[in-house]
Design a protein around this motif. Structure first.
Motif, PDB file in Angstrom:
ATOM      1  N   ARG A  46      -3.318   2.899  -5.441  1.00 55.63           N
ATOM      2  CA  ARG A  46      -2.835   2.929  -4.059  1.00 55.63           C
ATOM      3  C   ARG A  46      -2.528   1.548  -3.495  1.00 55.63           C
ATOM      4  NH1 ARG A  46      -1.189   7.502  -4.145  1.00 55.63           N
ATOM      5  NH2 ARG A  46      -2.574   9.248  -4.163  1.00 55.63           N
ATOM      6  N   GLU A  47      -3.138   0.484  -4.040  1.00 55.33           N
ATOM      7  CA  GLU A  47      -2.938  -0.870  -3.519  1.00 55.33           C
ATOM      8  C   GLU A  47      -2.466  -1.795  -4.634  1.00 55.33           C
ATOM      9  OE1 GLU A  47      -6.355  -2.461  -1.597  1.00 55.33           O
ATOM     10  OE2 GLU A  47      -6.426  -0.878  -0.089  1.00 55.33           O
ATOM     11  N   MET A  84       4.967   6.949  -1.654  1.00 54.26           N
ATOM     12  CA  MET A  84       4.148   6.746  -2.853  1.00 54.26           C
ATOM     13  C   MET A  84       4.981   6.293  -4.045  1.00 54.26           C
ATOM     14  SD  MET A  84       1.579   9.942  -2.642  1.00 54.26           S
ATOM     15  CE  MET A  84       0.497  10.191  -1.263  1.00 54.26           C
ATOM     16  N   PRO A 102      -1.533   7.092   2.187  1.00 51.29           N
ATOM     17  CA  PRO A 102      -2.753   7.737   1.688  1.00 51.29           C
ATOM     18  C   PRO A 102      -2.486   9.139   1.148  1.00 51.29           C
ATOM     19  CG  PRO A 102      -3.094   6.878   3.902  1.00 51.29           C
ATOM     20  CD  PRO A 102      -1.637   6.739   3.601  1.00 51.29           C
ATOM     21  N   ARG A 113       0.833  -1.212   0.000  1.00 52.26           N
ATOM     22  CA  ARG A 113       0.000   0.000   0.000  1.00 52.26           C
ATOM     23  C   ARG A 113       0.866   1.259   0.000  1.00 52.26           C
ATOM     24  NH1 ARG A 113      -5.043  -1.940   1.369  1.00 52.26           N
ATOM     25  NH2 ARG A 113      -5.006  -3.815   2.652  1.00 52.26           N
ATOM     26  N   LYS A 114       0.458   2.201  -0.837  1.00 54.41           N
ATOM     27  CA  LYS A 114       1.075   3.521  -0.793  1.00 54.41           C
ATOM     28  C   LYS A 114       0.507   4.277   0.407  1.00 54.41           C
ATOM     29  CE  LYS A 114       1.602   4.320  -5.757  1.00 54.41           C
ATOM     30  NZ  LYS A 114       1.139   5.214  -6.841  1.00 54.41           N
TER      31      LYS A 114
END
Length: 185
Positions: free
Chosen positions: A136-137, A104, A82, A79-80
């Motif tokens: 993002r995932e 990110m 948020p 996961r990046k």
């Protein structure tokens, strides 16, 4: 002899309890983006970053997780951090052209290997990460492979802030067949 205690208003100078810039300790100045615990701490606001390097493909960057016990694993999710989470430090410089914020930066290519003993490794995924700025995932199916150790290697790293090229994400979740995240610290 013990030194007599002073009240704070009578102390003219004190270098104990401050960092190298002589600023008081605070979460902002104590933030350590290179600490790997940020990957498995369960906090979406924290992130990890590998050591930077001068070129995207100078050397791969890797993460190794050692689970408490061997178990069958269903999937891994990278996961990046948020969007909108605080940047690495107050007063960060503007991003260089083509760079992404810390937390990110998925590499262009990912390799995931698992091991039951830390010596013999089996690659369960090796290919493009399908990185896009909006994504993002990144989920990778493990199909019930039994493992105690997991190694995630990033190739062709992204440009991160003003730090050159790194692998930088917010979290690694490892799910067992019951849907529990078994990688949380």
């Amino acid at each position: 002899r013990k030194a007599p205690l002073k009240t704070s208003r009578t102390i003219s100078g004190n270098r104990v309890g401050v960092n190298s810039s002589r600023m008081p300790h605070s979460p902002a100045v104590d933030y350590l983006p290179l600490e790997a615990i940020h990957l498995i701490d369960g906090d979406e606001q924290t992130c990890w970053c590998s050591r930077s390097q001068p070129q995207a493909d100078a050397a791969p960057a890797w993460i190794r997780l050692d689970l408490p016990m061997e178990r069958p694993l269903a999937r891994i999710v990278l996961r990046k951090r948020p969007a909108g989470a605080p940047r690495n430090q107050p007063g960060s410089m503007p991003l260089d052209h083509g760079a992404v914020e810390v937390g990110m930066a998925m590499p262009a290519e990912v390799e995931i290997a698992v091991s039951r003993d830390g010596c013999a490794w089996e690659t369960v995924f090796h290919g493009p990460s399908d990185e896009t700025p909006e994504k993002r995932e990144f989920s990778y199916d493990l199909g019930g492979k039994r493992a105690k150790q997991i190694r995630i290697t990033g190739h062709h790293l992204a440009r991160v802030e003003n730090w050159l090229f790194s692998f930088s994400i917010g979290a690694v979740d490892v799910y067992d067949e019951q849907g529990r995240n078994v990688a949380l610290a």
